[in-house]
Design an enzyme around this catalytic site. Structure first.
Site, PDB file in Angstrom:
ATOM      1  N   HIS B  91       0.834  -1.204   0.000  1.00 22.20           N
ATOM      2  CA  HIS B  91       0.000   0.000   0.000  1.00 22.20           C
ATOM      3  C   HIS B  91       0.874   1.261   0.000  1.00 22.20           C
ATOM      4  O   HIS B  91       0.687   2.157  -0.830  1.00 22.20           O
ATOM      5  CB  HIS B  91      -0.898  -0.051   1.254  1.00 22.20           C
ATOM      6  CG  HIS B  91      -1.807   1.105   1.443  1.00 22.20           C
ATOM      7  ND1 HIS B  91      -3.178   0.991   1.379  1.00 22.20           N
ATOM      8  CD2 HIS B  91      -1.571   2.408   1.740  1.00 22.20           C
ATOM      9  CE1 HIS B  91      -3.733   2.162   1.613  1.00 22.20           C
ATOM     10  NE2 HIS B  91      -2.777   3.050   1.844  1.00 22.20           N
ATOM     11  N   GLU B  92       1.856   1.308   0.891  1.00 25.10           N
ATOM     12  CA  GLU B  92       2.700   2.508   0.982  1.00 25.10           C
ATOM     13  C   GLU B  92       3.536   2.686  -0.288  1.00 25.10           C
ATOM     14  O   GLU B  92       3.736   3.805  -0.759  1.00 25.10           O
ATOM     15  CB  GLU B  92       3.598   2.444   2.225  1.00 25.10           C
ATOM     16  CG  GLU B  92       2.840   2.449   3.548  1.00 25.10           C
ATOM     17  CD  GLU B  92       1.817   3.566   3.676  1.00 25.10           C
ATOM     18  OE1 GLU B  92       1.997   4.640   3.083  1.00 25.10           O
ATOM     19  OE2 GLU B  92       0.799   3.348   4.373  1.00 25.10           O
ATOM     20  N   HIS B  95       1.501   4.228  -2.970  1.00 23.34           N
ATOM     21  CA  HIS B  95       1.491   5.689  -2.812  1.00 23.34           C
ATOM     22  C   HIS B  95       2.740   6.271  -3.460  1.00 23.34           C
ATOM     23  O   HIS B  95       2.674   7.205  -4.258  1.00 23.34           O
ATOM     24  CB  HIS B  95       1.476   6.075  -1.331  1.00 23.34           C
ATOM     25  CG  HIS B  95       0.127   6.015  -0.667  1.00 23.34           C
ATOM     26  ND1 HIS B  95      -1.027   6.453  -1.272  1.00 23.34           N
ATOM     27  CD2 HIS B  95      -0.241   5.598   0.575  1.00 23.34           C
ATOM     28  CE1 HIS B  95      -2.054   6.293  -0.435  1.00 23.34           C
ATOM     29  NE2 HIS B  95      -1.596   5.765   0.682  1.00 23.34           N
ATOM     30  N   HIS B 101      -5.632   7.073  -2.491  1.00 25.62           N
ATOM     31  CA  HIS B 101      -6.590   6.060  -2.049  1.00 25.62           C
ATOM     32  C   HIS B 101      -7.728   5.933  -3.060  1.00 25.62           C
ATOM     33  O   HIS B 101      -8.110   6.909  -3.710  1.00 25.62           O
ATOM     34  CB  HIS B 101      -7.145   6.427  -0.666  1.00 25.62           C
ATOM     35  CG  HIS B 101      -6.106   6.348   0.409  1.00 25.62           C
ATOM     36  ND1 HIS B 101      -5.773   7.404   1.219  1.00 25.62           N
ATOM     37  CD2 HIS B 101      -5.293   5.326   0.784  1.00 25.62           C
ATOM     38  CE1 HIS B 101      -4.810   7.035   2.068  1.00 25.62           C
ATOM     39  NE2 HIS B 101      -4.507   5.781   1.812  1.00 25.62           N
ATOM     40  N   TYR B 150     -10.005   2.692   1.708  1.00 29.46           N
ATOM     41  CA  TYR B 150     -10.249   2.754   3.155  1.00 29.46           C
ATOM     42  C   TYR B 150     -11.168   1.597   3.543  1.00 29.46           C
ATOM     43  O   TYR B 150     -11.977   1.128   2.740  1.00 29.46           O
ATOM     44  CB  TYR B 150     -11.030   4.023   3.500  1.00 29.46           C
ATOM     45  CG  TYR B 150     -10.270   5.319   3.630  1.00 29.46           C
ATOM     46  CD1 TYR B 150      -8.891   5.405   3.502  1.00 29.46           C
ATOM     47  CD2 TYR B 150     -10.972   6.489   3.919  1.00 29.46           C
ATOM     48  CE1 TYR B 150      -8.240   6.627   3.641  1.00 29.46           C
ATOM     49  CE2 TYR B 150     -10.338   7.703   4.059  1.00 29.46           C
ATOM     50  CZ  TYR B 150      -8.968   7.772   3.911  1.00 29.46           C
ATOM     51  OH  TYR B 150      -8.352   8.967   4.047  1.00 29.46           O
TER      52      TYR B 150
END
Lengths: 39, 677
Positions: B91-92, B95, B101, B150
């Site tokens: 996930h990071e 980014h 997101h 999310y």
């Protein structure tokens, strides 16, 4: 020897990224800004 | 959704630097996350070699990243306490690669409802959207299953969800932290113009008549059959488990007919490996006799053997059983090759044979062990929610078990927990205690037939030799010192140490999603690796005087411990220029060469592999080991020819001279010397 308890690295909680980052001043929970251009 | 602007993209491979401050478990998981990127996209990562921009992964408070390549030299990505989970790391890095997101995409209100009154006061800005001039969803549909979405409880002020999906079925789907979704990969691959992946080689479900380009071997007595079912099993394939009418093919080698020793080869298409190591994985069903064999061979093509040489790899060791079993084979092939499946009829009476399905071949490491849990739900209920794996050994000899624990009760099961425990074993007297820096990786396998589409659930823990129990014993000490005496079902006594793991491994709902329980069965893939090497600092590019802080700890082994102390000056959130010499600013090295300074002049250090390397002032010329062989051989031949010519000419001249002298002697014989008495 008494039986040792298994250890939970999550402390029994299902921690999502936002839970881990709670209290930190991060945008959308886990995004850092490019201080100059994003401002 | 991605940030618009080519300037935000990273060059591939992406340079990274793992700072000393990172926990060892997190370091190992970053490398594991990179492997997922390499398998499922064209994104590759390489250790920082002095490139102007690179991602510095360090431990700060929390898990966070910047979005996209901000071209700020050292760009930080933090993996703090509790960030050492593979999906968090994926996930990071998404980014960092340029993704926001999922629920912030411009069209999100068509798919989810944001419950503004349930959001913590002052946190509403976290639910902003980006319009389509700033972000692009890359023509991919809204993705409830994205690893970038999310969860429904994000920033809630009570217990009610802050995000309600317009399709209720997705309410508990959002917020998964297992792996990339299919759409995550589609977007990533579109953003970076990927057309292939680095480590994926092939996947095959045998659904089509071309059987994935496989060929029936020659010089055998039978053929493999392309079938939908076999009377004595399997009654359906593994890919679809019989859920799709008229589909669900697999390959079958019958041992019901024929004589002992009859065999059939099934050869895969050709593969061109890049990395030199591979993992072959497939499901098989053995409805034959104990003495029937399924052998794996490799046909490797080299210059010396252009028609290929067969190398035996292994025999599948599973006994006949009325269910599909999983098998992994580690390969180490560097040349063009095929995989060969050989069925051999044994000397017993058989009514079935061997069947294979869902083959995956990738240039990755195989798991060390497979724990097959049949009828998972029934079995866990029978064992009061606690399932222990069979005793297993790590490659370096530590005996261990894995515990799966279902929390809640049979009526309302909640999370699944997983724990790693050391047990007493045959090698305990020769092993180092407490067990130091062994990383146990525990994967609940998503049994999707295509390895690229799996969203397997992975957690890992690393043994910290300093870690103590509540009664001041070393947690990872010898199990016969800190463990509990127990007895295996066969009567063998042993000791079991305390377990370390998580009670929140996977939720009940997610366990029953996807293909985690296919046909009711679960597969836990287990590996235990020595990660001591990660206790050393990542080497930095060779410095000039300006390169100070980071190189000071280079290659120093530190005190063992799960959390290591930063040797560099404390992690800083502010940006710094990369530690590369100024002389190199306008000096370009081609082909991934690294600029460094020698005698105050920039020079290029060129990329070198065992097969080829770059040379020249700017690493502009590629030389392969083949070239040097050709040069050596041609030089030797030239020297030999020249020497031969010189020898022949010399011999010829000497002969001629000798002949001349002889002629002269015959024509004018010398006067005989007379003796006078």
């Amino acid at each position: 020897v008494p039986e040792l308890k298994d250890v939970d690295v999550d402390g029994g909680k299902n921690l999502d990224i936002l839970d881990v980052n709670e209290g930190l001043d991060l945008f959308e929970g886990d995004i850092k800004f490019n201080e100059v251009s994003e401002l | 959704n991605s940030i618009i602007g080519e300037q935000y993209r990273w060059p591939i491979p992406v340079p990274y630097f793992l700072e000393d401050s990172l926990e060892i478990n997190a370091k190992a998981l970053v490398l594991e996350a990179f492997e997922r990127y390499r398998l499922k996209s064209c994104i590759d990562f390489k250790p920082w070699e002095g490139e102007t921009n690179y991602i510095s992964v360090f431990k700060d408070s929390g898990c966070y990243s910047y979005v996209g390549n901000l071209r700020r030299g050292k760009q930080q990505l933090s993996l703090g306490t509790n960030c050492d989970r593979i999906a968090t790391i994926q996930h990071e890095f998404l980014h960092a690669l340029g993704f926001w997101h999922e629920q912030s995409r411009a069209d999100r209100d068509d798919y989810v409802i944001i419950m503004w009154d349930r959001i913590l006061s002052g946190r509403e800005h976290n639910f902003n959207t980006y319009d389509d001039t700033r972000s692009s969803a890359l023509n991919v549909p809204y993705d409830y299953t994205s690893v970038m979405h999310y969860s429904k409880t994000a920033f809630q002020n009570g217990s009610e969800p802050t995000i309600v999906t317009r399709i209720p079925a997705f309410s508990d789907v959002i917020g998964q932290r297992m792996d990339f979704s299919d759409y995550d990969l589609e977007k990533l691959n579109r953003l970076y113009n990927c057309s292939s992946s680095l480590t994926f080689l092939d996947t095959c479900t045998f659904e089509y008549n071309n059987i994935c380009g496989m060929v029936q071997g020659t010089g055998d007595n039978a053929d493999w059959q392309h079938v939908l079912n076999i009377p004595n099993g399997p009654s359906s394939d593994h890919s679809n488990m019989g859920n799709c009418k008229d589909s669900g093919y697999f390959m079958h080698f019958s041992t019901a007919t024929g004589n002992t020793g009859h065999k059939a080869f099934l050869e895969s298409r050709l593969f061109y490996p890049k990395r030199g190591f591979q993992c072959l994985e497939f499901f098989y069903y053995n409805s034959g006799h104990e003495t029937d064999q399924l052998n794996i061979w490799i046909r490797e093509y080299t210059d010396a053997y252009p028609n290929g040489t067969l190398t035996f790899i292994s025999t599948v060791d599973g006994h006949p059983a009325d269910y599909w079993q999983l098998y992994h084979v580690s390969l180490n092939v560097s040349n063009k090759f095929r995989v060969v499946f050989e069925g051999v009829k044994g000397n017993g009476i058989s009514t079935g044979g061997f069947s294979i399905d869902d083959i995956n071949l990738s240039e990755t490491r195989c798991p060390h062990h497979v724990w097959h849990i049949r009828n998972f739900t029934e079995e866990s209920a029978k064992q009061n929610g606690s399932l222990y794996s069979p005793p297993l050994y790590s490659k370096d000899g530590y005996a261990f078990q894995v515990l799966i624990r279902v929390t809640g009760d049979a009526e309302k099961p909640y999370d699944l927990g997983i724990y790693f425990l050391l047990i007493s074993g045959a090698n305990d007297d020769t092993l180092q205690w407490p067990c130091s820096l062994r990383q146990a990786t525990m994967v609940l396998m998503d049994q999707n037939p295509d390895i690229r589409k799996r969203m397997s659930n992975l957690r890992s823990i690393t043994t910290d030799p300093e870690y103590k129990t509540s009664n001041d014993l070393y947690f990872w000490d010898r199990p016969d010192r800190v463990g509990t005496p127990l007895t295996f079902p066969n009567g063998t006594q042993y000791f079991r140490g305390p377990g370390l793991g998580t009670s929140a491994y996977i939720t009940h709902d997610r366990l029953h999603s996807r293909d985690f329980l296919k046909g009711g069965d679960a597969f836990i893939l287990l590996s235990v690796d020595d990660v001591t090497y990660l206790n050393s600092s990542q080497p930095t590019p060779k410095p000039t005087a300006a390169l100070t802080t980071q190189s000071s700890g280079s290659n120093t082994t530190r005190v063992p411990g799960i959390t290591t102390t930063a040797l560099i000056s404390g992690p800083s959130i502010t940006t710094v220029e990369p530690n590369v010499p100024n002389h190199c600013k306008d000096y370009e090295c081609k082909n991934d060469g690294v600029c460094t300074v020698e005698d105050e002049k920039p020079i290029c250090r060129c990329k070198v592999t065992s097969d080829w390397w770059y040379v020249g002032e700017r690493c502009e010329k590629r030389v392969s080991s083949q070239d040097t062989v050709i040069i050596a051989v041609s030089s030797s031949v030239t020297i030999f020819v020249v020497m031969l010519a010189i020898t022949l000419v010399s011999v010829y001249c000497l002969k001629k001279k000798h002949k001349k002298q002889l002629t002269r002697v015959v024509e004018n014989p010398p006067l005989e010397k007379t003796s006078a008495f």
